[in-house]
Design a protein around this motif. Structure first.
Motif, PDB file in Angstrom:
ATOM      1  N   GLY A  32      -3.271  15.418  -0.686  1.00  0.00           N
ATOM      2  CA  GLY A  32      -3.738  14.104  -0.289  1.00  0.00           C
ATOM      3  C   GLY A  32      -2.962  13.012  -1.004  1.00  0.00           C
ATOM      4  O   GLY A  32      -1.814  13.209  -1.412  1.00  0.00           O
ATOM      5  N   THR A  33      -3.582  11.862  -1.163  1.00  0.00           N
ATOM      6  CA  THR A  33      -2.925  10.771  -1.874  1.00  0.00           C
ATOM      7  C   THR A  33      -2.867  11.075  -3.362  1.00  0.00           C
ATOM      8  O   THR A  33      -3.516  11.996  -3.858  1.00  0.00           O
ATOM      9  N   ASN A  34      -2.073  10.278  -4.091  1.00  0.00           N
ATOM     10  CA  ASN A  34      -1.903  10.436  -5.531  1.00  0.00           C
ATOM     11  C   ASN A  34      -1.300  11.791  -5.883  1.00  0.00           C
ATOM     12  O   ASN A  34      -1.675  12.425  -6.871  1.00  0.00           O
ATOM     13  N   THR A  35      -0.371  12.244  -5.067  1.00  0.00           N
ATOM     14  CA  THR A  35       0.366  13.481  -5.308  1.00  0.00           C
ATOM     15  C   THR A  35       1.844  13.232  -5.043  1.00  0.00           C
ATOM     16  O   THR A  35       2.217  12.313  -4.307  1.00  0.00           O
ATOM     17  N   ASN A  81       1.086  10.829   5.738  1.00  0.00           N
ATOM     18  CA  ASN A  81       0.388  11.988   5.203  1.00  0.00           C
ATOM     19  C   ASN A  81      -0.838  12.275   6.068  1.00  0.00           C
ATOM     20  O   ASN A  81      -1.791  11.493   6.104  1.00  0.00           O
ATOM     21  N   ASP A  84       2.602  13.504  -1.331  1.00  0.00           N
ATOM     22  CA  ASP A  84       2.322  12.270  -0.592  1.00  0.00           C
ATOM     23  C   ASP A  84       3.462  11.275  -0.779  1.00  0.00           C
ATOM     24  O   ASP A  84       3.899  10.617   0.177  1.00  0.00           O
ATOM     25  N   GLY A 106      -4.154  12.156   4.282  1.00  0.00           N
ATOM     26  CA  GLY A 106      -4.276  10.955   3.470  1.00  0.00           C
ATOM     27  C   GLY A 106      -5.695  10.502   3.200  1.00  0.00           C
ATOM     28  O   GLY A 106      -5.911   9.593   2.398  1.00  0.00           O
ATOM     29  N   ARG A 112       5.943   9.836   2.312  1.00  0.00           N
ATOM     30  CA  ARG A 112       6.083   8.407   2.614  1.00  0.00           C
ATOM     31  C   ARG A 112       7.523   7.937   2.451  1.00  0.00           C
ATOM     32  O   ARG A 112       8.007   7.122   3.250  1.00  0.00           O
ATOM     33  N   GLU A 116       4.855   8.865  -8.403  1.00  0.00           N
ATOM     34  CA  GLU A 116       5.353   7.690  -7.694  1.00  0.00           C
ATOM     35  C   GLU A 116       6.867   7.625  -7.801  1.00  0.00           C
ATOM     36  O   GLU A 116       7.422   7.809  -8.882  1.00  0.00           O
ATOM     37  N   THR A 126      -7.904  12.818  -1.840  1.00  0.00           N
ATOM     38  CA  THR A 126      -7.119  12.512  -3.035  1.00  0.00           C
ATOM     39  C   THR A 126      -6.809  13.792  -3.781  1.00  0.00           C
ATOM     40  O   THR A 126      -7.688  14.643  -3.960  1.00  0.00           O
TER      41      THR A 126
END
Length: 297
Positions: free
Chosen positions: A192-195, A208, A198, A211, A202, A128, A214
């Motif tokens: 995917g997400t949580n990378t 993504n 990603d 998206g 964004r 993040e 995960t």
């Protein structure tokens, strides 16, 4: 062996991809860090980059193979890939402090290092942008430069805020970006997400295209077609051979919007995915390539 082993890729080839696996956010100090340590082994490209950004690079006597920036760090002795460390190799450098990104391994090597009597600090690396400042402060605390770390963290947060303002001003439709870690065996290994991929997509004002998944997952041809990416994004690593020709030769990508316009972006892996001091600049560079008519680097 980690998730990349099944792709037939060497650990060193994927050195910069250390940042692609989500590390536990609750990492802690293995034992108190000696702030005056003069022989630091730094494990993790972003940690090494932060130490140098704090002006403490001369105290680093060895690094792992993902520590490719700055060049002065890359030229130092290499203790191996972050997830395939040899405890003996690390300790042979006679460190008085080991700083490692959370997720370093294997577990038995980390256990030996923690039991060695050498101070060891584990730095959380959540994928993040909002966590960058905390990462910087954690490294600053480990090396005994909290004031310099606070200034750097504040500067990075200011850079992220300025970036958000620029991205908010983009009026063009958001580009769908597919980050491909690998194109081996005709399959797209997508983020995917949580990378961190990603997160940077964004930050740069993109969407993504993968998206719906995960983590890093191989996509079926049907999933790639459904993703309909406007742009394919990869790490710029000659050993991975990720080229536009290779990408758009895949049947699943041949009819994509990206293939029709030849929209293919390759960027240095640590710069793009590190989520460190250079992230505001990296996201701005990516945004300028996604929206060249609107965003200027």
């Amino acid at each position: 062996m980690d998730q990349f082993g099944s792709l037939g890729l060497t650990a060193r080839t994927l050195a910069t991809a250390l940042l692609l696996i989500v590390a536990p956010a609750g990492a802690t100090l293995a034992q108190s860090s000696p702030s005056g340590a003069q022989r630091i082994v730094s494990i993790g490209g972003t940690v090494t980059e932060i130490i140098h950004a704090l002006g403490e690079g001369e105290r680093v006597i060895a690094v792992d193979s993902t520590s490719t920036y700055p060049q002065s760090a890359a030229d130092k002795p290499d203790v191996g890939y972050i997830r395939q460390l040899s405890a003996e190799g690390v300790l042979s450098q006679k460190p008085d402090l080991i700083i490692a990104e959370a997720g370093a391994g294997p577990a038995d090597a980390i256990a030996i290092l923690k039991a060695s009597g050498v101070a060891m600090v584990s730095i959380p690396t959540p994928p993040e942008a909002e966590a960058i400042a905390g990462k910087i402060r954690a490294v600053g605390a480990a090396v005994g430069t909290p004031d310099a770390a606070e200034k750097l963290a504040t500067d990075v947060d200011a850079g992220l805020s300025a970036l958000k303002q620029k991205i908010a001003a983009i009026s063009a439709p958001k580009k769908r970006v597919l980050f491909a870690l690998s194109l081996s065996n005709g399959r797209v290994m997508a983020a995917g997400t949580n990378t961190s991929a990603d997160a940077i997509i964004r930050l740069a004002g993109g969407v993504n295209a993968a998206g719906d998944v995960t983590g890093y997952k191989p996509l079926s041809d049907e999933a790639v077609i459904a993703a309909a990416p406007d742009v394919v994004l990869v790490m710029d690593n000659p050993q991975l051979h990720l080229t536009a020709e290779q990408a758009f030769a895949l049947p699943a990508l041949q009819t994509s919007p990206a293939a029709k316009t030849g929209a293919f972006i390759a960027m240095d892996g640590l710069y793009l995915l590190g989520l460190g001091p250079r992230t505001p600049a990296a996201a701005l560079d990516l945004a300028a390539r996604l929206y060249p008519d609107t965003v200027k680097p």
